[in-house]
Design an enzyme around this catalytic site. Structure first.
Site, PDB file in Angstrom:
ATOM      1  N   ASN A  40       0.814  -1.223   0.000  1.00  0.00           N
ATOM      2  CA  ASN A  40       0.000   0.000   0.000  1.00  0.00           C
ATOM      3  C   ASN A  40       0.843   1.267   0.000  1.00  0.00           C
ATOM      4  O   ASN A  40       0.359   2.339   0.356  1.00  0.00           O
ATOM      5  CB  ASN A  40      -0.923   0.029   1.223  1.00  0.00           C
ATOM      6  CG  ASN A  40      -1.958  -1.072   1.214  1.00  0.00           C
ATOM      7  OD1 ASN A  40      -2.129  -1.767   2.211  1.00  0.00           O
ATOM      8  ND2 ASN A  40      -2.647  -1.258   0.102  1.00  0.00           N
ATOM      9  N   ASN A  67      -2.777  -8.381  -2.022  1.00  0.00           N
ATOM     10  CA  ASN A  67      -3.753  -8.333  -3.111  1.00  0.00           C
ATOM     11  C   ASN A  67      -3.607  -7.093  -3.993  1.00  0.00           C
ATOM     12  O   ASN A  67      -4.080  -7.075  -5.133  1.00  0.00           O
ATOM     13  CB  ASN A  67      -5.182  -8.421  -2.554  1.00  0.00           C
ATOM     14  CG  ASN A  67      -5.502  -7.321  -1.569  1.00  0.00           C
ATOM     15  OD1 ASN A  67      -4.743  -7.071  -0.639  1.00  0.00           O
ATOM     16  ND2 ASN A  67      -6.641  -6.677  -1.736  1.00  0.00           N
ATOM     17  N   HIS A  68      -2.943  -6.050  -3.488  1.00  0.00           N
ATOM     18  CA  HIS A  68      -2.712  -4.841  -4.285  1.00  0.00           C
ATOM     19  C   HIS A  68      -1.323  -4.820  -4.928  1.00  0.00           C
ATOM     20  O   HIS A  68      -0.828  -3.754  -5.298  1.00  0.00           O
ATOM     21  CB  HIS A  68      -2.894  -3.593  -3.421  1.00  0.00           C
ATOM     22  CG  HIS A  68      -4.303  -3.367  -2.975  1.00  0.00           C
ATOM     23  ND1 HIS A  68      -5.360  -3.287  -3.850  1.00  0.00           N
ATOM     24  CD2 HIS A  68      -4.835  -3.223  -1.734  1.00  0.00           C
ATOM     25  CE1 HIS A  68      -6.485  -3.093  -3.180  1.00  0.00           C
ATOM     26  NE2 HIS A  68      -6.193  -3.056  -1.889  1.00  0.00           N
ATOM     27  N   HIS A 178      -2.830  -7.389   6.136  1.00  0.00           N
ATOM     28  CA  HIS A 178      -3.991  -6.998   5.331  1.00  0.00           C
ATOM     29  C   HIS A 178      -5.049  -6.246   6.115  1.00  0.00           C
ATOM     30  O   HIS A 178      -5.633  -5.299   5.578  1.00  0.00           O
ATOM     31  CB  HIS A 178      -4.644  -8.205   4.636  1.00  0.00           C
ATOM     32  CG  HIS A 178      -5.842  -7.845   3.811  1.00  0.00           C
ATOM     33  ND1 HIS A 178      -5.776  -7.021   2.705  1.00  0.00           N
ATOM     34  CD2 HIS A 178      -7.164  -8.191   3.935  1.00  0.00           C
ATOM     35  CE1 HIS A 178      -6.982  -6.883   2.176  1.00  0.00           C
ATOM     36  NE2 HIS A 178      -7.835  -7.579   2.911  1.00  0.00           N
ATOM     37  N   HIS A 180      -4.708  -4.405   8.860  1.00  0.00           N
ATOM     38  CA  HIS A 180      -4.144  -3.121   9.313  1.00  0.00           C
ATOM     39  C   HIS A 180      -4.370  -2.815  10.788  1.00  0.00           C
ATOM     40  O   HIS A 180      -4.043  -1.720  11.235  1.00  0.00           O
ATOM     41  CB  HIS A 180      -4.692  -1.956   8.476  1.00  0.00           C
ATOM     42  CG  HIS A 180      -4.168  -1.909   7.083  1.00  0.00           C
ATOM     43  ND1 HIS A 180      -4.076  -0.737   6.355  1.00  0.00           N
ATOM     44  CD2 HIS A 180      -3.708  -2.878   6.259  1.00  0.00           C
ATOM     45  CE1 HIS A 180      -3.590  -0.984   5.150  1.00  0.00           C
ATOM     46  NE2 HIS A 180      -3.359  -2.294   5.076  1.00  0.00           N
TER      47      HIS A 180
END
Length: 260
Positions: A40, A67-68, A178, A180
């Site tokens: 991120n 996933n990003h 993931h 956070h």
């Protein structure tokens, strides 16, 4: 080996805090290997090779994603060049980049794996437990790793706990990313594997998971479309520190949060 794993870096606030705090933290705590989840770090979604290089200049020895991984499309062509970066290995062979990387120091070899969960997350992933079996065998038999760290990037705590129990005694540490939000369940499992459901994030403290609060309120309370934006302001760094031995066991593990 003393290893530090830092949770998901979110936007400019997370990168700023990492660069300001972690060089001193790494030195003061005698960290041998510093690994960072950077998925991120590009404006809250995605990563770039330049950002990885900047984080490395501040002490990061390796990176995991999630996933990003390719939300910043430039990284699709850059990923093969990031040899110390593991993206999720259980998506599709079409994904560029590396299933794992190995960090070596003082005769010890740490293999680092990144896997994506299957529940309430996209893109759709293959069975992460079977992929873990495959990569663990490769790291031990072909790469001769003395220790193995898995970053399990997943949505549900149950899926993460199952992974920890499934791999107990076969890897050194399973860290969840993931969501956070740092969980208070850091422990060493009976077989000698360190475990935590989520290490937390590195980003603006006054935020919703590192993003601007007003954006999340607009989307969730009023059901209105609006673009997520990373929050600014003072940031925190969340992660874990753990010690390994030559047999690959986790000797001790603690979670931490550092604040600007």
């Amino acid at each position: 080996m003393k290893v530090c794993f830092v949770g998901d870096i979110v936007g400019a606030a997370g990168k700023r805090a990492f660069s300001a705090i972690m060089p001193r933290f790494k030195a003061d705590n005698g960290i041998d290997c510093l690994i960072v989840n950077a998925e991120n770090s590009t404006h809250g979604m995605g990563v770039s090779l330049n950002i990885l290089n900047d984080l490395a200049a501040s002490g990061a020895d390796g990176f995991t994603l999630g996933n990003h991984s390719f939300s910043n499309k430039d990284f699709i062509t850059q990923a093969p060049k990031a040899v110390n970066c593991a993206r999720p290995a259980n998506i599709t062979p079409a994904w560029p980049g590396h299933d794992y990387f190995v960090f070596e120091k003082g005769g010890e070899r740490l293999g680092v794996i990144n896997l994506l969960g299957q529940v309430f997350i996209s893109p759709d992933a293959d069975n992460p437990y079977h992929k873990a079996d495959e990569l663990i065998a490769k790291l031990k038999n072909e790469e001769h790793c003395t220790s193995i760290l898995l970053d399990f990037h997943a949505e549900t705590t149950s899926e993460k706990i199952v992974m920890g129990r499934y791999l107990d005694g076969r890897v050194t540490c399973v860290v969840g990313t993931h969501t956070h939000v740092q969980t208070a369940d850091d422990k060493i499992l009976p077989g000698g594997t360190g475990y935590i459901s989520d290490v937390g994030m590195t980003g603006a403290e006054d935020s919703v998971l590192g993003m601007k609060t007003e954006t999340s309120v607009t989307r969730l309370v009023y059901k209105m479309p609006t673009r997520y934006e990373p929050a600014t302001g003072p940031a925190m760094i969340c992660g874990v520190v753990f010690n390994t031995d030559a047999s690959g066991r986790c000797l001790e593990m603690r979670r931490f949060c550092e604040y600007e």
